[in-house]
Design an enzyme around this catalytic site. Sequence first.
Site, short mmCIF file in Angstrom:
data_model
loop_
_atom_site.label_atom_id
_atom_site.label_comp_id
_atom_site.label_asym_id
_atom_site.label_seq_id
_atom_site.Cartn_x
_atom_site.Cartn_y
_atom_site.Cartn_z
N CYS A 145 10.57 -28.24 7.60
CA CYS A 145 12.09 -28.56 7.59
C CYS A 145 12.96 -27.91 6.65
O CYS A 145 13.53 -28.02 5.58
CB CYS A 145 12.35 -30.27 6.95
N GLY A 183 -2.20 -1.15 -1.49
CA GLY A 183 -2.49 -2.70 -1.10
C GLY A 183 -2.35 -2.65 0.37
O GLY A 183 -3.22 -2.79 1.04
N GLU A 205 -2.84 3.25 -5.85
CA GLU A 205 -3.06 1.83 -5.83
C GLU A 205 -2.77 1.25 -4.73
O GLU A 205 -1.89 0.51 -4.53
CB GLU A 205 -2.18 1.33 -6.96
N TYR A 259 0.27 -9.55 1.74
CA TYR A 259 1.30 -10.32 1.26
C TYR A 259 1.67 -11.44 2.04
O TYR A 259 2.74 -11.80 2.26
CB TYR A 259 2.72 -9.48 1.02
C1 LIG Z 1 2.39 -4.04 -5.35
C2 LIG Z 1 2.08 -2.79 -6.25
C3 LIG Z 1 1.02 -1.78 -5.49
C4 LIG Z 1 0.76 -1.94 -4.22
O1 LIG Z 1 2.04 -1.94 -3.01
P1 LIG Z 1 1.44 -1.82 -1.58
O2 LIG Z 1 2.90 -1.31 -1.13
O3 LIG Z 1 0.83 -2.61 -1.05
O4 LIG Z 1 0.72 -0.52 -1.29
C5 LIG Z 1 0.67 -0.96 -6.21
N1 LIG Z 1 1.03 -0.78 -7.47
C6 LIG Z 1 1.51 -1.67 -8.18
C7 LIG Z 1 2.13 -1.56 -9.66
C8 LIG Z 1 2.14 -2.78 -7.43
O5 LIG Z 1 2.98 -3.59 -8.31
#
Ligand SMILES: *Cc1c(COP(=O)(O)O)cnc(C)c1O
Length: 402
Positions: A328, A261, A259, A356
């Site tokens: 501010c 990101g 997964e 992010y």
């Molecule tokens: C945030 C998250 C990711 C992604 O993490 P990265 O560091 O952005 O690759 C994958 N799996 C779960 C369950 C997450 O909460």
Amino acid sequence: MTNQDLLKIAQDYGSPVYVYDAEKITSQYKRLDSAFKKVKQVKFNYAVKALSNISVLKLMNSLGAGLDTVSIQEVKLGLEAGYKPADIIYTPNGVSLNEIEEVATMGVQINIDNLSILEQFGTKHPKIPVCIRINPHVMAGGNTNISVGHIDSKFGISIHQMPLLLRTIENTEMHINGIHMHTGSDILDIDVFLYASEILFDAAKNFHDLEFIDFGSGFKVPYKEGDIETNIEELGKKLSKRFNEFCVEYGRELTLAFEPGKFLVSQAGKFLVKVNVIKQTTSTVFAQVDSGFNHLIRPMLYGVTHYIENISNLEGRERFYSVVGYICETDTFASNRRITEITEGDILAFHNAGAYCYTMASNYNSRYRPAEVLWYKGKAHLIRQRETFDDLLKNQIVLELN
Ligand SMILES: *Cc1c(COP(=O)(O)O)cnc(C)c1O
């Protein structure tokens, strides 16, 4: 995407503006894909929370990615972007049984990370296949803000609770089709990651109908010069070999899932801001830009260093600046940073602004969230317009005082 292209985007769409390079996203995806090409069934579920613009989700879909979601709203964004429910996994933490049930009725893969909900869900819906999020208690990184595998973590079902987990599954007669871990954000040492994987393989042997094993994420990308990044190719080679061996042991071809990101989108993003004021104090030269932690909070929240470049004066002499925002509040993006000479009106580009960044933006100080642009096939495409005053008013109900 050249420097001139970036300057043109800032001119055409105004600042601040987020720009994402589709080519970089694509090349990162392909890199990951080829690292694991020795495994028959692989699935990369892009973590929506990193960058959730629908056009970006569509791009990921076109590359062959599935989605990893943490809320029902992210699931709905995925469906809106054209994903099949079966290509979405839902990995929430601490959400209500109601929300999980609603997502399950959409046909999305459910991933449960606590025994209480597991028991309740399994009792009511024993036929719906569920994945289980395990906490192997392996620290993947040094930064405690982003390590979720440690003993005090709120994420996952502890590996030490395996007997109770198995009893719960047996009692409810529920169907477990996957197991999952997501240990943290930084895989710096591949052997540590492989060690955590062994714990997951061991856990997997307790379940007889698995279809997939999901290794979460944690691929580290460089944020500044000298940063180490996860060696994807080496990880791919070692884990693929071990995974294939495990499938033989297990007696069935499983899908290897990840997964990612940050890995897919971080480096593809640049955040362009304009310098409003150069302010010299007794000790510091400040470059004050038309943004703040309302648009990019990672430096303040996590202490992350985002490389900053003055794209209006790339060849200039380097000087030292503290780059701060216009809200501010203490909103320091960078302290005493070497940047080519800055003049008021210059455009600064923050690197690694894909993951992010926009998704954590807010309206603090009643400022608008920025526009987003996708650089796709040699052209800039506006994929989200800058907010307007109407957006600030939209949900407010004005009380008539008498
Ligand atoms: C945030 C998250 C990711 C992604 O993490 P990265 O560091 O952005 O690759 C994958 N799996 C779960 C369950 C997450 O909460």
